[in-house]
Write an enzyme that holds these catalytic residues in place. Structure first.
Site, short mmCIF file in Angstrom:
data_model
loop_
_atom_site.label_atom_id
_atom_site.label_comp_id
_atom_site.label_asym_id
_atom_site.label_seq_id
_atom_site.Cartn_x
_atom_site.Cartn_y
_atom_site.Cartn_z
N LEU A 69 0.83 -1.21 0.00
CA LEU A 69 0.00 0.00 0.00
C LEU A 69 0.86 1.26 0.00
O LEU A 69 1.86 1.33 0.72
CB LEU A 69 -0.86 -0.02 1.27
CG LEU A 69 -1.70 1.22 1.57
CD1 LEU A 69 -2.86 1.32 0.59
CD2 LEU A 69 -2.22 1.17 2.99
N GLU A 117 -0.29 -9.34 -0.87
CA GLU A 117 -1.73 -9.56 -1.13
C GLU A 117 -1.98 -9.67 -2.63
O GLU A 117 -2.76 -10.51 -3.08
CB GLU A 117 -2.55 -8.43 -0.51
CG GLU A 117 -2.43 -8.38 1.01
CD GLU A 117 -3.37 -7.34 1.62
OE1 GLU A 117 -4.41 -7.76 2.15
OE2 GLU A 117 -3.05 -6.14 1.58
N GLU A 137 2.35 -4.67 8.07
CA GLU A 137 1.14 -4.06 8.63
C GLU A 137 1.11 -4.19 10.15
O GLU A 137 0.74 -3.24 10.86
CB GLU A 137 -0.12 -4.74 8.07
CG GLU A 137 -0.42 -4.44 6.63
CD GLU A 137 0.21 -5.42 5.66
OE1 GLU A 137 1.23 -6.04 6.02
OE2 GLU A 137 -0.30 -5.56 4.54
C1 1HE Z 1 6.87 4.09 -0.31
C2 1HE Z 1 6.50 2.80 0.08
C3 1HE Z 1 5.14 2.59 0.50
C4 1HE Z 1 8.58 2.74 -0.48
N1 1HE Z 1 4.33 3.67 0.51
N2 1HE Z 1 6.01 5.11 -0.28
N3 1HE Z 1 4.50 -1.35 3.03
C5 1HE Z 1 5.56 -1.19 3.83
O1 1HE Z 1 5.46 -0.94 5.00
C6 1HE Z 1 6.89 -1.30 3.15
C7 1HE Z 1 7.54 0.05 3.09
N4 1HE Z 1 8.71 0.06 2.22
C8 1HE Z 1 9.91 -0.45 2.58
O2 1HE Z 1 10.06 -1.10 3.61
C9 1HE Z 1 11.06 -0.22 1.63
O3 1HE Z 1 10.74 0.92 0.85
C10 1HE Z 1 11.36 -1.41 0.68
C11 1HE Z 1 11.96 -2.57 1.49
C12 1HE Z 1 10.12 -1.90 -0.05
C13 1HE Z 1 12.37 -0.95 -0.40
O4 1HE Z 1 13.51 -0.38 0.22
P1 1HE Z 1 14.49 0.55 -0.65
O5 1HE Z 1 15.65 0.92 0.25
O6 1HE Z 1 14.79 -0.09 -1.95
O7 1HE Z 1 13.63 1.87 -1.02
P2 1HE Z 1 13.25 3.14 -0.10
O8 1HE Z 1 14.42 4.10 -0.12
O9 1HE Z 1 12.76 2.72 1.24
O10 1HE Z 1 12.01 3.76 -0.88
C14 1HE Z 1 12.15 4.51 -2.08
C15 1HE Z 1 11.00 5.49 -2.15
O11 1HE Z 1 9.76 4.76 -2.19
C16 1HE Z 1 10.92 6.37 -0.89
O12 1HE Z 1 10.36 7.60 -1.29
P3 1HE Z 1 11.30 8.89 -1.58
O13 1HE Z 1 10.35 9.93 -2.06
O14 1HE Z 1 11.98 9.19 -0.28
O15 1HE Z 1 12.29 8.45 -2.65
C17 1HE Z 1 9.90 5.64 -0.04
O16 1HE Z 1 9.25 6.49 0.89
C18 1HE Z 1 8.94 5.17 -1.10
N5 1HE Z 1 8.16 4.02 -0.65
N6 1HE Z 1 7.56 1.98 -0.05
C19 1HE Z 1 4.76 4.88 0.13
N7 1HE Z 1 4.69 1.41 0.86
C20 1HE Z 1 -4.61 -2.90 1.25
S1 1HE Z 1 -3.89 -2.81 2.75
C21 1HE Z 1 -2.22 -3.15 2.52
C22 1HE Z 1 -1.46 -2.63 3.69
C23 1HE Z 1 0.01 -2.52 3.39
O17 1HE Z 1 0.49 -2.83 2.34
S2 1HE Z 1 0.95 -1.93 4.67
C24 1HE Z 1 2.59 -2.23 4.20
C25 1HE Z 1 3.14 -1.08 3.42
#
Ligand code: 1HE
Length: 263
Positions: A69, A117, A137
């Site tokens: 998400l 998902e 989550e």
């Molecule tokens: C994002 C998101 C996101 C990255 N929403 N912006 N999902 C999570 O909790 C996972 C969150 N993401 C991460 O843990 C990491 O980003 C990753 C392991 C996936 C990738 O790491 P990495 O080092 O390659 O990338 P990064 O530097 O963390 O992210 C690059 C950019 O993507 C950065 O933005 P920027 O503007 O600073 O460059 C991040 O903020 C952005 N970004 N993931 C928004 N998820 C229907 S309900 C479902 C509920 C869920 O899925 S909750 C779990 C959400």
């Protein structure tokens, strides 16, 4: 509405490779995080697959399959909007799971939260060695909302999903394949090739068999055994009465069709 928001680049792209629809999540700068625009685009795409498509592959551009998400949109929603948002995800992923063609997910890098998902709504998952699976989550104070609570326990069981959400446990590719999150494990960089190979093969099946697998099997799994057996009898008789099924069986009996080879 989000669907009318102009965007520089389509968040999802479709390319036909013969009879296989190749679908690419194209938001690599945000790790293919799923905002409303992307979810709507996915729903639209799976509802309107080209008629010649007999199977599909979905994969993500960049270093990761999907970061789940888009958390930046979560902050703006109240409870009522949250329900509608979750239902939007349900309808989009339902279009994948119970759509027109089998879908193979080609996984690499992060397959987390809503990304898992999405992968679980597909019919086969191919992971490469760079893949990791998580459900953050639990530790972000939220819950799955894209059908994960229904689909993921069917792959790995309630206990393993509970563990992933309570502890933030990350499964690497080997562990993910072992517990059933993926059905194939291939070297880093080759999940797309493997998924295309599988989809190309799936596309040669009788369409009615593929349809029965997608639509009957998950329903039978939820029926009481007696109902399931009855549904099976109906579906198998419909499938085998198709001219294509008769031709395929005849070809085998005449020695013109491939035998099953030892694995
Ligand atoms: C994002 C998101 C996101 C990255 N929403 N912006 N999902 C999570 O909790 C996972 C969150 N993401 C991460 O843990 C990491 O980003 C990753 C392991 C996936 C990738 O790491 P990495 O080092 O390659 O990338 P990064 O530097 O963390 O992210 C690059 C950019 O993507 C950065 O933005 P920027 O503007 O600073 O460059 C991040 O903020 C952005 N970004 N993931 C928004 N998820 C229907 S309900 C479902 C509920 C869920 O899925 S909750 C779990 C959400």
């Amino acid at each position: 509405s989000p669907s009318s928001t102009p965007s520089v680049q389509a968040p999802v792209q479709l390319e036909m490779r013969g009879s296989v629809a190749l679908i690419r999540l194209c938001r690599p700068s945000k790790r293919n995080a799923l905002n409303d625009g992307l979810i709507l685009a996915l729903r639209d795409l799976f509802q309107n697959l080209p008629k010649e498509a007999r199977a599909a592959v979905i994969h993500g551009e960049g270093e990761h399959f999907c970061a789940g998400l888009d958390l930046s949109e979560l902050q703006e929603r109240d409870a009522g909007e949250g329900v509608h948002h979750s239902r939007l995800w349900h309808s989009a992923l339902e279009c994948i799971e119970k759509g027109t063609v089998p879908v193979v997910a080609a996984l690499h890098g992060a397959v987390v939260g809503g990304g898992l998902e999405l992968a679980s709504a597909c019919h086969i998952r191919v992971a490469d060695e760079s893949t990791f699976f998580a459900l953050p989550e639990g530790t972000r104070g939220i819950f799955v909302g894209g059908g994960g609570s229904v689909r993921i326990p069917k792959l790995i069981g309630v206990a393993r999903m509970t563990d992933m959400m309570l502890t933030g446990r990350v499964h690497d590719a080997v562990s993910g394949e072992r517990i059933g999150l993926a059905q194939y494990l291939v070297p880093t960089g080759s999940s797309l090739d493997k998924a295309l190979e599988l989809a190309t093969r799936i596309a040669t099946n009788a369409p009615l068999t593929n349809y029965a697998l997608m639509h009957a099997l998950p329903r039978i799994a939820e029926q009481p055994a007696d109902h399931g057996l009855f549904t099976e009898a109906l579906i198998s008789s419909i499938a085998q009465s198709a001219p294509e099924a008769k031709a395929r069986v005849r070809a085998f009996l005449e020695g013109k069709a491939a035998k099953v080879q030892k694995a």
